[in-house]
Design an enzyme around this catalytic site. Structure first.
Site, PDB file in Angstrom:
ATOM      1  N   THR A   7       0.835  -1.195   0.000  1.00 55.48           N
ATOM      2  CA  THR A   7       0.000   0.000   0.000  1.00 55.48           C
ATOM      3  C   THR A   7       0.867   1.241   0.000  1.00 55.48           C
ATOM      4  OG1 THR A   7      -1.774   1.214   1.124  1.00 55.48           O
ATOM      5  CG2 THR A   7      -0.194   0.049   2.530  1.00 55.48           C
ATOM      6  N   GLY A   8       0.433   2.234  -0.738  1.00 55.34           N
ATOM      7  CA  GLY A   8       1.085   3.531  -0.705  1.00 55.34           C
ATOM      8  C   GLY A   8       0.323   4.502   0.182  1.00 55.34           C
ATOM      9  N   ASN A   9      -0.723   4.008   0.847  1.00 53.04           N
ATOM     10  CA  ASN A   9      -1.557   4.838   1.709  1.00 53.04           C
ATOM     11  C   ASN A   9      -0.964   4.821   3.112  1.00 53.04           C
ATOM     12  OD1 ASN A   9      -3.641   5.691   3.518  1.00 53.04           O
ATOM     13  ND2 ASN A   9      -5.191   5.220   1.980  1.00 53.04           N
ATOM     14  N   LYS A  12      -3.308   3.751   5.958  1.00 52.67           N
ATOM     15  CA  LYS A  12      -3.540   2.304   6.034  1.00 52.67           C
ATOM     16  C   LYS A  12      -2.341   1.595   6.663  1.00 52.67           C
ATOM     17  CE  LYS A  12      -6.782   1.755   2.189  1.00 52.67           C
ATOM     18  NZ  LYS A  12      -7.038   1.105   0.883  1.00 52.67           N
ATOM     19  N   GLU A  41      -4.643  -4.981 -11.918  1.00 49.77           N
ATOM     20  CA  GLU A  41      -6.034  -4.816 -12.305  1.00 49.77           C
ATOM     21  C   GLU A  41      -6.913  -5.572 -11.307  1.00 49.77           C
ATOM     22  OE1 GLU A  41      -9.131  -5.632 -16.013  1.00 49.77           O
ATOM     23  OE2 GLU A  41      -7.012  -6.142 -16.220  1.00 49.77           O
ATOM     24  N   ASP A  70      -8.168  -6.156   0.882  1.00 47.64           N
ATOM     25  CA  ASP A  70      -9.112  -5.465   0.011  1.00 47.64           C
ATOM     26  C   ASP A  70     -10.476  -5.462   0.685  1.00 47.64           C
ATOM     27  OD1 ASP A  70      -9.006  -4.347  -2.892  1.00 47.64           O
ATOM     28  OD2 ASP A  70     -10.949  -5.341  -2.754  1.00 47.64           O
ATOM     29  N   SER A  71     -11.221  -4.383   0.493  1.00 42.60           N
ATOM     30  CA  SER A  71     -12.494  -4.228   1.201  1.00 42.60           C
ATOM     31  C   SER A  71     -13.658  -4.076   0.235  1.00 42.60           C
ATOM     32  CB  SER A  71     -12.458  -2.982   2.100  1.00 42.60           C
ATOM     33  OG  SER A  71     -11.461  -3.101   3.084  1.00 42.60           O
TER      34      SER A  71
END
Length: 206
Positions: A7-9, A12, A41, A70-71
């Site tokens: 993740t780049g968030n 998170k 994708e 993933d949500s």
């Protein structure tokens, strides 16, 4: 145990590290490894399918055990055509910014009487050193039910726009307020317990 978290968030990453505090798990970010996340994708029909697609791509790119979450967002009393499902940020083919996200879901809550009962149902996947997957999906690794309301909190947490319109029914507080107080339990005890159990089982079988 070192695990790449794709993740780049930053919100998170910080949240997951808070959930796993005290466990023998070191989450490594793309920035810490000096790599760019490979484009994946998200073509899966469920959050679990998307989590596995991403974790496999990250494992291939890094050669490290790799984790993806993933949500899917599910709204009580909302027609199927308006259910976000795994496309929480993608609306009508457009990827929403944080402020667009807040405006869209606050507007949806307003259209349904001012608040919506909602739940994030999560899929988790870790691709291990031997290429096998450990996965979890459903209520055991999902948030508690919460309210999405049509009056956003003024406080924002970059990367977590839902936190400004989600209210914990037990406390009556916005998630973003709980994040500032105790990030490891901000989105409900079910999520914290489920994720810690998932990683505890992973460590036990290593």
């Amino acid at each position: 145990m070192q695990i790449f978290y794709g993740t780049g968030n930053e919100s998170k990453l910080r949240n997951m590290r808070a959930l796993l505090e005290g466990m023998d798990v070191q989450l490594l970010s793309p920035a810490e490894l000096g790599i760019a996340l490979p484009a994946v994708e998200e073509s899966g029909a469920t959050p679990l399918e998307n989590a596995e697609l991403k974790a496999r791509a990250y494992y291939k790119a890094t050669g490290l055990p790799s984790f993806a979450l993933d949500s899917g967002l599910y709204l009580e009393g909302v027609p199927d055509a308006e259910q976000p499902g795994p496309y929480v940020r993608r609306v009508h083919g457009k990827e929403l910014t944080d402020e667009e996200f807040i405006a869209y879901y606050a507007g949806l809550a307003h259209a349904h009487g001012g608040k919506l009962r909602a739940q994030f149902v999560n899929g988790l996947c870790v691709v291990q050193n031997d290429g096998t997957c450990k996965t979890a999906f459903g209520p055991a690794v999902s948030t508690d039910w919460f309210w999405i309301v049509d009056r956003p909190c003024e406080v924002r947490l970059k990367g977590f726009p839902m936190d400004s319109i989600a209210i914990d029914p037990g406390t009556g507080r916005y998630w973003v307020e709980n994040d500032l107080k105790d990030e490891s339990s901000a989105k409900g005890s079910s999520l914290a317990v489920g994720i810690r159990r998932f990683f505890a089982e992973l460590l036990q079988n290593c």
